[in-house]
Design an enzyme around this catalytic site. Structure first.
Site, short mmCIF file in Angstrom:
data_model
loop_
_atom_site.label_atom_id
_atom_site.label_comp_id
_atom_site.label_asym_id
_atom_site.label_seq_id
_atom_site.Cartn_x
_atom_site.Cartn_y
_atom_site.Cartn_z
N ARG A 303 50.75 -23.73 41.93
CA ARG A 303 50.65 -22.58 41.02
C ARG A 303 50.40 -23.10 39.60
NH1 ARG A 303 53.24 -18.05 43.60
NH2 ARG A 303 52.66 -18.31 45.78
N GLU A 305 50.88 -22.13 36.71
CA GLU A 305 51.60 -21.29 35.76
C GLU A 305 52.22 -22.17 34.67
OE1 GLU A 305 54.47 -19.30 38.15
OE2 GLU A 305 53.02 -17.90 39.03
N ARG A 311 63.32 -22.34 36.94
CA ARG A 311 63.05 -22.04 38.35
C ARG A 311 61.58 -22.13 38.75
NH1 ARG A 311 63.82 -15.55 39.40
NH2 ARG A 311 62.20 -14.78 37.99
N HIS A 312 60.72 -22.62 37.85
CA HIS A 312 59.29 -22.70 38.17
C HIS A 312 58.81 -24.15 38.27
CE1 HIS A 312 59.25 -18.45 36.77
NE2 HIS A 312 58.29 -18.35 37.68
N GLU A 454 64.87 -14.09 42.89
CA GLU A 454 63.97 -13.85 44.01
C GLU A 454 63.62 -15.16 44.71
OE1 GLU A 454 59.92 -14.35 45.24
OE2 GLU A 454 59.85 -13.57 43.20
N SER A 457 58.95 -13.18 48.64
CA SER A 457 58.17 -11.98 48.39
C SER A 457 57.33 -11.73 49.64
CB SER A 457 57.26 -12.18 47.17
OG SER A 457 56.58 -10.99 46.87
N ARG A 505 63.73 -23.59 45.56
CA ARG A 505 64.51 -22.50 44.96
C ARG A 505 65.67 -22.09 45.87
NH1 ARG A 505 61.49 -17.44 42.09
NH2 ARG A 505 60.42 -19.20 41.09
#
Length: 531
Positions: A303, A305, A311-312, A454, A457, A505
């Site tokens: 990812r 991001e 948490r990323h 979360e 998903s 996670r």
């Protein structure tokens, strides 16, 4: 020169030259004699060479192990030591964790992964001062072979995991020496994160740990974290296999973004553009269209991001699953919920020692879950937040603070750290999510949470090619970039649903850790590409 100095000897040398030659010969003889004494008195590791070294050959530096033929020696694991070994001779290979000399004695601790044992050596009939000195000079983190007698202790050795016995060493050899200067001390890296005002407030910061990850990973807590993380993968596999799922391998080089977003790593693929997969989403669905029925995949996910949060990560391990259902997407949603229950129960029952080891350094409340899991509708969650004073629209996506607050509210009301939130607003879900059949504002989708964050998903996917094309256009996705994906539903595909999970996670939240980098062996984030 004087006449005396000029006078030659019978062999043509002057007296002065003769004296110099005699002195040189005497010096060489003394040097040879000293060397001979050293060779005669040295132990296995080249000790001080004193004739009274009663421990000659019982200590020293072993030659580099190049797999020469050796006499086989049975080594005992530190974790297996206990009172059942009392008065037995054992050989242990481990790291030298700490050592200290005290007069004619030396105390040293051996460490193997998360297990430690105390060793004692004292000058005696077969232990010399030279041997004690040698042991005290072995550098920390060196790998050593120790032979000795297991003895019961009068008092528990509180500083070691093996507390009822210690080893009275009779032989100590260095197998692989560590450098004297370490970039971080293991004792510092394994100190507990407590608020004890009388404790030692020595902390190794995160960047130092990650820059020297090999050393950092040697701490008992890290050893336990990654054994438990492997357990999550094992339990994930076993739970799904027991339900008839097949494990599949999905490509990580793809021609279009997996989820239609901009957060994707692009790259040159010969003369074409390619991307690193954001998830195996499209390929799981293709496997369902190919009649595999129930599939799962474990592999890296990428990812792009620029999120420097707790948490990323830009690369993590994805645990993904997909299954066909007959009547309602809840058939799949509840299978996933039960799978999580299997994982949590397995960790609780089979990884209690790892959880306890992590808890020594990183204290946390035990993870709580219900069986079967709690399921709430999205609107119910929003109502709970509004009741707590949060102002938000019913169809607004949950922010990270609101996620955490909702987790606290759910925990307080239902006494669980894990729950499922069903029926998300359609506007906040990917293009392939099936809209709710009764109200297009909502969708047949769900998220799952641990400790208010979360971790999955998922949704029912659109399995009709025309409807999928319509939804892709609504999201501004060029159809030519996902044509092979759309085509896979043109030949009949059963309704199906699934989800994607981040392994790191899940591990972080189950253990109550504060940063996902603690559960990634070699983490990748926007600022870190090494080691």
């Amino acid at each position: 020169m004087t006449n005396e100095n000029k006078e030659n000897t019978g062999d043509g040398m002057s007296k002065n030259a003769l004296k110099k030659a005699q002195k040189a010969a005497e010096k060489a003889a003394k040097k040879a004699e000293h060397k001979a004494q050293q060779n005669a008195g040295a132990g296995a590791g080249g000790n001080e060479g004193k004739e009274d070294d009663c421990a000659e050959g019982l200590y020293g530096n072993l030659a580099m192990n190049r797999s020469e033929k050796r006499q086989p020696v049975t080594h005992t694991e530190i974790r297996d030591l206990g009172l059942n070994n009392a008065n037995q001779m054992v050989t242990v290979q481990a790291r030298l964790h700490t050592s200290r000399g005290k007069g004619k004695q030396a105390f040293f601790v051996l460490r193997s992964q998360a297990h430690t044992v105390q060793c004692v050596v004292a000058v005696g009939e077969k232990v010399s001062r030279q041997m004690v000195k040698f042991i005290c000079n072995i550098t920390k983190e060196s790998i050593v072979d120790v032979e000795g007698k297991v003895m019961a202790t009068d008092q528990k050795v509180e500083s070691c995991s093996v507390q009822d016995v210690e080893i009275h060493a009779t032989k100590v050899y260095t197998v692989s020496a560590a450098l004297p200067r370490l970039p971080l001390q293991i004792e510092d890296a394994m100190r507990g994160e407590t608020d004890d005002p009388e404790g030692l407030h020595i902390k190794v910061n995160q960047d130092t740990r990650l820059d020297n990850r090999i050393l950092d990973l040697r701490t008992p807590a890290n050893q336990a974290i990654f054994r438990l993380e492997a357990g999550v993968c094992h339990l994930f596999r076993e739970s799904l296999r027991a339900r008839g799922f097949t494990e599949i391998m999905c490509p990580k080089l793809i021609s279009a973004a997996s989820e239609g977003g901009a957060n994707v790593f692009g790259m040159k693929y010969f003369e074409k553009e390619a991307f690193l997969a954001q998830s195996p989403q499209l390929y799981k669905q293709m496997a369902i269209a190919a009649d595999f029925g129930k599939v799962f995949s474990i592999g890296p996910v990428f990812r792009a991001e620029n999120s420097n949060t707790h948490r990323h990560l830009t690369e993590f391990v994805g645990l993904d699953l997909e299954m066909a259902f007959t009547h309602h997407y809840h058939e799949a949603m509840l299978v996933i919920g039960d799978m999580f229950t299997d994982i949590f129960r397995g960790l609780r029952d089979h990884y209690a020692s790892e959880v306890a080891t992590v808890g020594i350094q990183y204290p946390a409340e035990p993870f709580k879950f219900l069986d079967p899991p709690l399921v709430l509708e999205y609107r119910e969650g929003v109502a709970m937040l509004k009741e707590a004073g949060v102002e938000m629209d019913e169809t607004e996506d949950l922010s990270t603070p609101n996620e955490k607050l909702l987790g606290q509210l759910v925990q307080a009301k239902y006494d669980t750290d894990f729950y499922i939130l069903d029926k998300y607003p359609l506007a906040v879900r990917p293009f392939y999510t099936m809209p709710d059949p009764h109200d297009p504002t909502w969708s047949n989708s769900y998220d799952m949470f641990m400790r208010g964050e979360e971790i999955l998903s998922g949704a029912q996917r659109i399995h009709d090619a025309d409807f999928l094309s319509e939804r892709a256009r609504a999201h501004g996705i060029p159809l030519d970039t996902i044509q092979s994906y759309i085509d896979s539903f043109k030949y009949g595909c059963p309704p199906h649903a699934g989800g994607g999970i981040g392994l790191e996670r899940v591990t972080m939240l189950y253990l109550g850790l504060d940063n996902i980098r603690k559960t990634s062996m070699f983490p990748r984030d926007p600022k870190r590409l090494t080691p």
